[in-house]
Design an enzyme around this catalytic site. Structure first.
Site: not given
Length: 576
Positions: A232-235
């Protein structure tokens, strides 16, 4: 009729969307995911990994061959060179994109035609566990959703987060220096969209449950194509509220729980990893109570380990390691010391003082590195990350500069990483010993490109076959160490770990297998001087047979000492 999954999901949704009909929304999300609302829960605290798991981080097009789609070339390289070395492949964004080397996604359901197609991704997933990025915080300004946002039609009309220039945004935490709000002309006038990272990366609006439903459908699509790891990128920036820092808000944590709940009910062996490049204590919160991320990145490890090896002093690394809580069963850490991004400096907050950070920055710049900045809420620009290839980052020391210990220092760094509690992850350019790519950096105009080289497979194979080439020496020694690691129960990601106190020039820790049938004392000389290790000081059990797994050396005199050459490591084990 009891419907535990539906009830649990509705309860979570009620926290995020208190004004909505949570049971109805829960039923809709379950339908989108293809789940019965009474689906059985996966086993609690289940470890979906063991000591044999090693991750490779790579772009889909890092390894190339003329006339062949890069995803096919990558699979050939994996099968020919790494089939007995890595078990998980993190394919960095392989979707159509408009900027940021893939992290500005135009279409989540398509594979970039220049890379290959879904059949190529599925082919890799049949041989290896594949991790895909879920670029969940933002989307390309050139996407169909954003075009629809400007046209004021669905899907997309209310999919992006908006604010006004007069709003109180003074507390917002960001990793960039570009403007937070971007003016956009739409069919019903000018609107200001929120852009945490860049003008081309427009933040999505999860306050609209339609956006959540879209992503549930996207996740199901990935699952059906064999993807089992989700990054989960840059969550941390997912939920925004005017007047707040808009990072780590409670709704963000609840949304992670919701997505994990759906993912693990669909495919119990799946793993959710959160990417939160923030100070260590903030990062740890994303494990929740073993109900958010299964795995979090150990973001403090890269800068602290590099700092240790260029200063010859492990005080800060040891202090950090002692502060790290053992991960609950069903959770663990992802250990890495290089990636497609730079070496983050925010994870050193509270661990290195400002003078120490500046000394580290100066050292990296002297080795050819660059520095990227972020803008703080008070309007000041502060160093955010150091951009440098790891092989060059370890070419010398802060005090004396470049020296002839680069190779040994580089191998030592990875020997530390391989032995720590957690899953080890190798960026492909570290596995290959790639140097700074100045040409690519100049061509793109982005500092991060210094560590995003692309390789022609023919040239790479020639380098890896030449014993005189440093790429060959790095690649084969790291493969040898990985092979040793994968056979040791004491290196299970959740095996016991304690820090050893051996002074500031020796960094050590003890691992014990969960069945308590193996102990490994991991000791590393982190200096350019020879060091003596007193065996009596580490208290090896006299009734066991001990040997160094790395060199094969037997340890017979437990009252004596061993000598470690500069940057040498030993893994002293009571079983082979």
């Amino acid at each position: 009729m009891t419907r535990p999954l539906h009830h649990k999901l509705a309860t979570m949704l009620g926290v995020v969307y208190p004004e909505l009909d949570a049971p109805a929304l829960a039923a809709r999300l379950l339908e989108t995911m293809g789940l019965a609302d009474d689906a059985a829960a996966p086993p609690a605290h289940q470890n979906n990994w063991d000591e044999s798991d090693v991750m490779l981080i790579t772009y889909a097009d890092t390894v190339q061959s003329a006339g062949e789609k890069p995803l096919k070339t990558l699979l050939r390289f994996l099968d020919d060179c790494l089939s007995d070395t890595v078990s998980v492949v993190h394919l960095l964004p392989f979707f159509p994109y408009s900027s940021d080397d893939g992290f500005s996604v135009m279409d989540y359901l398509a594979v970039n035609e220049s890379h290959g197609d879904w059949e190529d991704v599925e082919a890799i997933a049949r041989r290896y566990k594949v991790m895909s990025d879920l670029v969940i915080n933002h989307m390309s300004a050139r996407s169909r959703w954003f075009e629809n946002f400007k046209k004021r039609i669905d899907p997309g009309k209310d999919y992006f987060f908006e604010a006004r220039p007069g709003d109180d945004l003074s507390a917002v935490v960001r990793p960039r220096t570009s403007p937070l709000l971007n003016a956009v002309q739409t069919e019903d006038g000018e609107r200001y969209v929120w852009c945490t990272f860049s003008e081309d990366q427009v933040d999505l609006n999860f306050a609209n449950p339609e956006v959540l439903n879209e992503f549930v459908g996207i996740i199901r699509y990935y699952l059906e194509r064999g993807i089992t790891y989700f990054r989960m990128d840059a969550v941390a920036f997912l939920w925004k509220e005017v007047g707040t820092p808009s990072i780590h808000l409670q709704q963000t944590h609840e949304l992670i729980k919701i997505l994990r709940l759906l993912i693990e009910h669909h495919t119990p062996e799946c793993v959710v990893i959160t990417e939160t490049n923030v100070p260590n204590r903030e990062n740890l919160t994303y494990l929740g109570n073993a109900n958010e991320a299964h795995v979090i990145y150990n973001f403090s490890l890269p800068p602290l380990l590099i700092n240790t090896l260029v200063t010859g002093n492990c005080r800060h690394l040891k202090t950090w390691l002692m502060s790290m809580p053992p991960a609950q069963m069903g959770t663990t850490y992802l250990n890495f010391i290089a990636s497609h991004d730079g070496v983050g400096l925010r994870p050193t907050d509270g661990l290195l003082d400002e003078d120490e950070k500046q000394r580290l920055i100066n050292t990296m710049e002297s080795f050819g590195g660059k520095v990227s900045y972020r803008r703080t809420p008070d309007g000041k620009d502060q160093p955010y990350e150091m951009n440098i290839a790891l092989f060059d980052a370890l070419k010398g020391t802060a005090e004396k500069g470049a020296d002839h210990w680069q190779m040994q220092r580089f191998i030592c760094a990875h020997t530390v990483m391989l032995a720590l509690e957690g899953i080890p992850a190798f960026y492909i350019h570290s596995l290959l010993g790639t140097e700074n790519d100045y040409d690519r950096m100049e061509n793109t105009g982005r500092f991060r490109s210094i560590n995003r080289a692309q390789c022609q497979i023919d040239r790479l194979e020639t380098q890896l076959a030449d014993p005189q080439n440093h790429h060959h020496r790095v690649f084969n020694e790291l493969k040898r160490l990985i092979a040793i690691r994968r056979r040791q129960p004491a290196f299970h990601p959740n095996a016991t770990q304690f820090t050893l106190h051996l002074g500031l020039q020796l960094f050590g820790f003890w691992r014990q297998s969960m069945r308590r049938d193996q102990s490994i004392f991991c000791i590393h000389n982190i200096t350019s001087e020879t060091q003596e290790v007193s065996l009596a000081e580490i208290n090896l059990i006299g009734t066991d047979h001990w040997q160094d797994l790395i060199s094969g050396m037997a340890v017979n005199d437990l009252s004596g000492s061993i000598t470690l050459k500069p940057y040498q490591s030993v893994w002293l084990s009571n079983r082979d």
